[in-house]
Design a protein around this motif. Structure first.
Motif, PDB file in Angstrom:
ATOM      1  N   PHE A 178      37.370  35.805  59.976  1.00  0.00           N
ATOM      2  CA  PHE A 178      37.411  35.664  58.226  1.00  0.00           C
ATOM      3  C   PHE A 178      36.612  36.807  57.661  1.00  0.00           C
ATOM      4  N   TYR A 179      35.978  36.902  58.461  1.00  0.00           N
ATOM      5  CA  TYR A 179      34.940  38.186  58.430  1.00  0.00           C
ATOM      6  C   TYR A 179      35.274  39.374  57.100  1.00  0.00           C
ATOM      7  N   PRO A 180      36.808  39.719  56.945  1.00  0.00           N
ATOM      8  CA  PRO A 180      36.580  40.645  55.884  1.00  0.00           C
ATOM      9  C   PRO A 180      36.334  40.468  54.414  1.00  0.00           C
ATOM     10  N   PHE A 181      36.361  38.352  54.259  1.00  0.00           N
ATOM     11  CA  PHE A 181      36.687  38.478  52.948  1.00  0.00           C
ATOM     12  C   PHE A 181      35.106  38.467  52.346  1.00  0.00           C
ATOM     13  N   ALA A 182      33.787  38.711  53.546  1.00  0.00           N
ATOM     14  CA  ALA A 182      32.842  38.993  52.536  1.00  0.00           C
ATOM     15  C   ALA A 182      32.838  39.882  51.640  1.00  0.00           C
ATOM     16  N   TRP A 183      34.200  41.305  52.070  1.00  0.00           N
ATOM     17  CA  TRP A 183      34.344  42.504  50.755  1.00  0.00           C
ATOM     18  C   TRP A 183      35.353  41.926  49.768  1.00  0.00           C
ATOM     19  N   ILE A 184      35.731  40.338  49.825  1.00  0.00           N
ATOM     20  CA  ILE A 184      36.145  40.696  48.598  1.00  0.00           C
ATOM     21  C   ILE A 184      35.863  39.834  48.063  1.00  0.00           C
ATOM     22  N   SER A 185      35.803  38.460  48.093  1.00  0.00           N
ATOM     23  CA  SER A 185      35.765  37.116  47.878  1.00  0.00           C
ATOM     24  C   SER A 185      34.623  37.006  46.562  1.00  0.00           C
ATOM     25  N   LEU A 186      33.728  37.791  47.243  1.00  0.00           N
ATOM     26  CA  LEU A 186      32.429  37.548  45.556  1.00  0.00           C
ATOM     27  C   LEU A 186      33.050  38.441  44.828  1.00  0.00           C
ATOM     28  N   VAL A 187      33.368  39.508  44.508  1.00  0.00           N
ATOM     29  CA  VAL A 187      33.986  39.577  43.501  1.00  0.00           C
ATOM     30  C   VAL A 187      35.091  38.538  42.937  1.00  0.00           C
ATOM     31  N   LEU A 188      35.910  37.986  43.714  1.00  0.00           N
ATOM     32  CA  LEU A 188      36.468  37.047  43.102  1.00  0.00           C
ATOM     33  C   LEU A 188      36.276  36.204  42.632  1.00  0.00           C
ATOM     34  N   ILE A 189      34.844  35.502  42.807  1.00  0.00           N
ATOM     35  CA  ILE A 189      33.650  34.605  42.407  1.00  0.00           C
ATOM     36  C   ILE A 189      33.244  35.232  40.934  1.00  0.00           C
ATOM     37  N   VAL A 190      32.810  36.392  41.351  1.00  0.00           N
ATOM     38  CA  VAL A 190      31.922  36.446  40.279  1.00  0.00           C
ATOM     39  C   VAL A 190      32.181  37.042  38.945  1.00  0.00           C
ATOM     40  N   GLU A 191      34.041  38.406  38.707  1.00  0.00           N
ATOM     41  CA  GLU A 191      34.229  38.046  38.108  1.00  0.00           C
ATOM     42  C   GLU A 191      34.665  37.544  37.060  1.00  0.00           C
ATOM     43  N   PRO A 192      35.573  36.161  37.695  1.00  0.00           N
ATOM     44  CA  PRO A 192      35.802  34.633  36.086  1.00  0.00           C
ATOM     45  C   PRO A 192      34.480  34.170  35.798  1.00  0.00           C
ATOM     46  N   ILE A 193      33.403  34.493  36.420  1.00  0.00           N
ATOM     47  CA  ILE A 193      32.442  33.908  35.597  1.00  0.00           C
ATOM     48  C   ILE A 193      31.994  35.033  34.304  1.00  0.00           C
ATOM     49  N   ASN A 194      31.516  35.777  34.613  1.00  0.00           N
ATOM     50  CA  ASN A 194      31.563  37.338  33.766  1.00  0.00           C
ATOM     51  C   ASN A 194      32.616  36.920  33.074  1.00  0.00           C
ATOM     52  N   TYR A 195      33.638  36.922  32.907  1.00  0.00           N
ATOM     53  CA  TYR A 195      34.459  36.185  31.525  1.00  0.00           C
ATOM     54  C   TYR A 195      34.206  35.365  30.893  1.00  0.00           C
ATOM     55  N   TRP A 196      34.114  33.834  31.942  1.00  0.00           N
ATOM     56  CA  TRP A 196      33.546  32.695  30.647  1.00  0.00           C
ATOM     57  C   TRP A 196      32.170  32.823  30.244  1.00  0.00           C
ATOM     58  N   SER A 197      31.232  33.787  30.774  1.00  0.00           N
ATOM     59  CA  SER A 197      29.925  33.482  30.156  1.00  0.00           C
ATOM     60  C   SER A 197      30.173  34.632  29.176  1.00  0.00           C
ATOM     61  N   GLY A 198      31.140  35.389  28.247  1.00  0.00           N
ATOM     62  CA  GLY A 198      30.847  36.551  27.778  1.00  0.00           C
ATOM     63  C   GLY A 198      30.057  37.925  28.220  1.00  0.00           C
ATOM     64  N   ARG A 199      30.147  38.023  29.997  1.00  0.00           N
ATOM     65  CA  ARG A 199      29.529  39.408  30.392  1.00  0.00           C
ATOM     66  C   ARG A 199      30.468  40.340  30.100  1.00  0.00           C
ATOM     67  N   PRO A 200      30.831  41.270  30.020  1.00  0.00           N
ATOM     68  CA  PRO A 200      31.481  42.256  31.398  1.00  0.00           C
ATOM     69  C   PRO A 200      32.212  41.987  31.975  1.00  0.00           C
ATOM     70  N   TYR A 201      33.858  42.452  31.787  1.00  0.00           N
ATOM     71  CA  TYR A 201      34.985  42.559  33.710  1.00  0.00           C
ATOM     72  C   TYR A 201      35.683  43.493  32.790  1.00  0.00           C
ATOM     73  N   PHE A 202      35.468  43.656  34.275  1.00  0.00           N
ATOM     74  CA  PHE A 202      36.597  44.982  33.786  1.00  0.00           C
ATOM     75  C   PHE A 202      37.703  44.851  34.384  1.00  0.00           C
ATOM     76  N   LEU A 203      38.220  43.558  34.791  1.00  0.00           N
ATOM     77  CA  LEU A 203      39.657  43.180  34.603  1.00  0.00           C
ATOM     78  C   LEU A 203      40.268  42.771  33.608  1.00  0.00           C
ATOM     79  N   LYS A 204      39.425  43.109  32.267  1.00  0.00           N
ATOM     80  CA  LYS A 204      40.064  43.226  30.851  1.00  0.00           C
ATOM     81  C   LYS A 204      40.767  44.643  30.861  1.00  0.00           C
TER      82      LYS A 204
END
Length: 287
Positions: A178-204
């Protein structure tokens, strides 16, 4: 107004002094990095990529009328500052996945290697952001302003976060699979944190079908990836890859399919930048 200006007046702007400086740095450091004997990349990597970044910033200013540098030299410098710890995070992940190694690192002592590596890592974020900013100012990118709309709702962010944690965990437990997940997992974790904490998030932007930021980052990272791999090929020290199951059809040291990892990597960088530095340079409309 800015879009109209960049299409009508871009060719009337003069090439900046930093653009000339960047061209000179690339013209000098590129051949030296390939032809000098013994250790050279450790010392030439940063000025070579600084030259690239200055050239791209000058291109953006010439097309758009402003750039990251011209809007704020402080912000331009801070991109370098946050870049090194961001890439060290991926180096920590690589301790588990072992997908790349540095040949020739034994030519310098560990302290010197880590210091020079940190300086070199400082160009990753500004290189990708500047190149994405250049892509954002080409006319063809406007074709992605009205794409498929993604219903980005609160429940979606919960799902992304859970999937991201699962991917990260699977990668750490079974890195060979599952080494390819290194390039996918972090954005899936951090982008929701940005949304919940009121930071900018590109998915908007995807809610209204605006894919320009995502596409600009993806293409910008691929362009940077090409230059990273090309300039690395005859360098010393240099990196090479150990990618189970995908180590074929190499372009320079990187397997062809490996270039696909640059696309989510750019999104990870952007999400991490928004998390660390919410008020930093943006790519979205109305920035």
């Amino acid at each position: 107004m800015r879009a109209l200006e960049k299409h009508t007046n871009g060719n009337d702007r003069r090439w900046s002094a930093r653009g000339w400086l960047g061209l000179m740095l690339v013209a000098v450091c590129w051949p030296l990095n390939w032809i000098l004997p013994s250790v050279r990349t450790s010392y030439l990597f940063f000025p070579l990529w600084l030259g690239y970044i200055l050239v791209v910033d000058a291109l953006v200013e010439r097309r758009a009328g402003d750039s990251i540098w011209s809007r704020s030299r402080r912000d331009f410098a801070l991109l370098f500052l946050i870049s090194a710890p961001v890439w060290w995070l991926f180096e920590l992940i690589n301790l588990r996945t072992a997908n790349w190694e540095y040949l020739g690192r034994e030519a310098v002592n560990p302290f010197e290697f880590n210091l020079l590596a940190t300086i070199s890592f400082s160009i990753v974020v500004p290189a990708v952001f500047e190149t994405a900013d250049l892509m954002r100012n080409f006319r063809w990118i406007d074709g992605f302003a009205s794409g498929p709309r993604i219903p980005v709702m609160r429940a979606i962010f919960v799902g992304l976060f859970v999937v991201g944690l699962a991917m990260l965990s699977a990668m750490l437990v079974w890195p060979v699979l599952f080494y390819p997940f290194a390039w996918i997992s972090l954005v899936l974790i951090v982008e929701p944190i940005n949304y919940w904490s009121g930071r900018p998030y590109f998915l908007k932007e995807l809610r209204v079908g605006d894919w320009r930021t995502v596409v600009s980052l993806a293409v910008g990272a691929l362009v940077c990836g090409f230059f990273w791999e090309m300039w690395n090929y005859y360098s010393f020290p240099k990196w090479n890859y150990h990618i189970p199951g995908l180590g074929f059809l190499r372009i320079f040291e990187m397997p062809l399919l490996g270039y696909g990892g640059y696309i989510p990597f750019a999104l990870e960088l952007y999400a991490l930048k928004n998390f660390i530095w919410p008020n930093g340079p943006r790519l979205e409309s109305g920035r």
